[in-house]
Design a protein around this motif. Structure first.
Motif, PDB file in Angstrom:
ATOM      1  N   TRP A 198      18.188  -5.876 -40.050  1.00  0.00           N
ATOM      2  CA  TRP A 198      18.626  -7.212 -39.660  1.00  0.00           C
ATOM      3  C   TRP A 198      17.443  -8.160 -39.490  1.00  0.00           C
ATOM      4  O   TRP A 198      16.301  -7.732 -39.306  1.00  0.00           O
ATOM      5  CB  TRP A 198      19.470  -7.177 -38.380  1.00  0.00           C
ATOM      6  CG  TRP A 198      18.884  -6.423 -37.209  1.00  0.00           C
ATOM      7  CD1 TRP A 198      19.092  -5.107 -36.883  1.00  0.00           C
ATOM      8  CD2 TRP A 198      17.988  -6.932 -36.211  1.00  0.00           C
ATOM      9  NE1 TRP A 198      18.401  -4.769 -35.751  1.00  0.00           N
ATOM     10  CE2 TRP A 198      17.731  -5.869 -35.302  1.00  0.00           C
ATOM     11  CE3 TRP A 198      17.405  -8.179 -35.967  1.00  0.00           C
ATOM     12  CZ2 TRP A 198      16.892  -6.018 -34.198  1.00  0.00           C
ATOM     13  CZ3 TRP A 198      16.576  -8.342 -34.859  1.00  0.00           C
ATOM     14  CH2 TRP A 198      16.326  -7.272 -33.995  1.00  0.00           C
ATOM     15  N   GLN A 225      20.274 -12.637 -47.061  1.00  0.00           N
ATOM     16  CA  GLN A 225      21.045 -11.396 -47.012  1.00  0.00           C
ATOM     17  C   GLN A 225      21.071 -10.696 -48.376  1.00  0.00           C
ATOM     18  O   GLN A 225      20.934  -9.472 -48.463  1.00  0.00           O
ATOM     19  CB  GLN A 225      22.474 -11.676 -46.531  1.00  0.00           C
ATOM     20  CG  GLN A 225      22.527 -12.082 -45.057  1.00  0.00           C
ATOM     21  CD  GLN A 225      23.941 -12.355 -44.570  1.00  0.00           C
ATOM     22  OE1 GLN A 225      24.247 -12.152 -43.406  1.00  0.00           O
ATOM     23  NE2 GLN A 225      24.811 -12.844 -45.445  1.00  0.00           N
ATOM     24  N   GLU A 231      21.245  -7.902 -42.416  1.00  0.00           N
ATOM     25  CA  GLU A 231      22.263  -8.686 -41.740  1.00  0.00           C
ATOM     26  C   GLU A 231      21.563  -9.823 -41.001  1.00  0.00           C
ATOM     27  O   GLU A 231      20.587  -9.588 -40.285  1.00  0.00           O
ATOM     28  CB  GLU A 231      23.029  -7.802 -40.756  1.00  0.00           C
ATOM     29  CG  GLU A 231      24.255  -8.443 -40.162  1.00  0.00           C
ATOM     30  CD  GLU A 231      25.116  -7.423 -39.433  1.00  0.00           C
ATOM     31  OE1 GLU A 231      26.346  -7.481 -39.572  1.00  0.00           O
ATOM     32  OE2 GLU A 231      24.549  -6.560 -38.728  1.00  0.00           O
ATOM     33  N   TYR A 233      21.379 -12.779 -38.207  1.00  0.00           N
ATOM     34  CA  TYR A 233      21.906 -13.258 -36.932  1.00  0.00           C
ATOM     35  C   TYR A 233      21.368 -14.659 -36.646  1.00  0.00           C
ATOM     36  O   TYR A 233      20.245 -15.003 -37.049  1.00  0.00           O
ATOM     37  CB  TYR A 233      21.468 -12.348 -35.783  1.00  0.00           C
ATOM     38  CG  TYR A 233      22.167 -11.020 -35.725  1.00  0.00           C
ATOM     39  CD1 TYR A 233      23.303 -10.846 -34.940  1.00  0.00           C
ATOM     40  CD2 TYR A 233      21.683  -9.926 -36.434  1.00  0.00           C
ATOM     41  CE1 TYR A 233      23.948  -9.618 -34.870  1.00  0.00           C
ATOM     42  CE2 TYR A 233      22.318  -8.694 -36.378  1.00  0.00           C
ATOM     43  CZ  TYR A 233      23.447  -8.552 -35.584  1.00  0.00           C
ATOM     44  OH  TYR A 233      24.082  -7.336 -35.526  1.00  0.00           O
TER      45      TYR A 233
END
Length: 373
Positions: A198, A225, A231, A233
């Motif tokens: 992430w 991505q 991922e 955020y």
């Protein structure tokens, strides 16, 4: 109860406006697959966490107490970052954090292995050294910043301890500065993203502000991505509660001066400290700039601080003792930053419902002042 019958001072929060902002953020999540968190440092009215939690993926915390508040009241993920952690906080933080983000390689090596052994996802804050704003107090990339690891400090050997990276560089900004920052981040650190899980773009994104370039935001999210297989955020704070609250206040006295001064039962120093810290002139309903309307006043608080000045405003009619005024955009960085200097009472907290009725959630007393001392 109506707005006009609320006691003053009171922070009045609009539940419909909070939900409107959350719908905008949820649409970004649905279109891109990213996850958006509430940054509690801007807005921590936990009575609304169940509502916000219907739309967002979780909450971001800046230390132990915020992390506990999120775990107790906010559904979804819990991310915790601090510029430096207290060692004796960790037994409790481990109970609250799904992702734990460290600010230095030293703390990553000191605490990261134990966190990972407990099943917590571990991240490291990066400083991309790309400033997009004026004013060093709000610029995490200013020279000498203590926030984030710079490229000349980064050791790729730490990747074995990491699940993700985090940067937070923006403050009340549009998508273009984010696009610039992502490019700067990629040029320095992009090669190490492959294999991580992430990347957190931090906060400061004014996504719910009219005119914000949501398309540009979504484009950069999708590209990152797709390129790195991570991922993405985001953890905005203001965007959740932007234009969703007021500070209701009353005129206590009029002092003859140039301009005349209206002393309120609300204080810049105590109830809206960003007015002095940023500084800025908060919006006020039914008012104008100095001289724009016939009657100009300096609005001030009742504390002994000579600089407890909210700003200069003009009005269509002269102000009178007992008049009520409504400062706007007072949901963000108010309840989380207020104080009781001079023994000033904290404003009550009220919620405005969809039908315009209001309910008081909390009123504060002498005991709240005394218990802090």
């Amino acid at each position: 109860m109506t707005r006009q019958t609320l006691p003053t001072p009171t922070y009045l929060i609009s539940e419909p406006k909070i939900e409107e902002n959350c719908r905008i953020l949820r649409a970004v999540m649905d279109r891109t697959g990213c996850k958006i968190l509430l940054a509690q440092k801007a807005f921590s009215l936990y009575a609304l966490y169940p509502l916000i939690g219907q739309y967002l993926s979780g909450a971001a915390s800046s230390g132990l107490y915020e992390a506990r508040l999120a775990r107790e009241h906010f559904p979804g993920e819990s991310h915790v970052f601090s510029a430096a952690f207290r060692p004796d906080d960790f037994p409790e933080i481990y109970n609250y954090a799904d992702k734990l983000i460290f600010n230095s390689l030293a703390e990553l090596h000191r605490y990261g292995p134990d966190a990972r052994a407990r099943g917590i996802s571990v991240g490291l804050r990066i400083n991309p050294e790309h400033s997009t704003q004026d004013g060093a107090i709000y610029d995490p990339c200013a020279p000498g910043s203590r926030l984030g690891v710079r490229l000349d400090q980064f050791d790729p050997a730490c990747l074995s301890l990491l699940d993700g990276l985090h940067f937070h560089t923006l403050c009340e900004q549009d998508a273009e500065p984010l696009v610039e920052t992502v490019a700067a981040f990629e040029s320095k650190f992009g090669k190490w993203l492959h294999g991580l899980k992430w990347l957190n773009f931090g906060g400061g994104h004014h996504i719910t502000r009219p005119g914000y370039d949501i398309e540009a935001l979504e484009t950069v999210i999708r590209r990152v991505q797709g390129t790195y297989g991570v991922e993405v955020y985001l953890e905005p704070g203001e965007a959740i509660a932007l234009r969703a609250g007021w500070l209701e206040t009353t005129v206590l006295d009029i002092v003859t001066a140039t301009p005349n001064v209206a002393i309120l039962d609300s204080s810049a120093a105590c109830h809206m400290p960003d007015v002095l810290e940023m500084p800025y002139r908060p919006p006020l309903a039914n008012s104008g700039l100095p001289g724009e309307l016939p009657h100009t006043y300096r609005l001030a608080g009742p504390t002994c601080l000579a600089g407890d000045i909210i700003g200069d405003y003009s009005f269509a009619a002269p102000l009178q003792v007992g008049d009520r005024l409504s400062f706007e955009d007072m949901a963000i960085y108010t309840m989380v930053k207020n104080n009781t200097f001079n023994g000033m009472p904290l404003p009550s907290i009220a919620l405005e419902n969809a039908d315009g009725t209001c309910q008081i959630l909390r009123q504060f007393t002498y005991e709240d002042f005394k218990s802090r001392l």
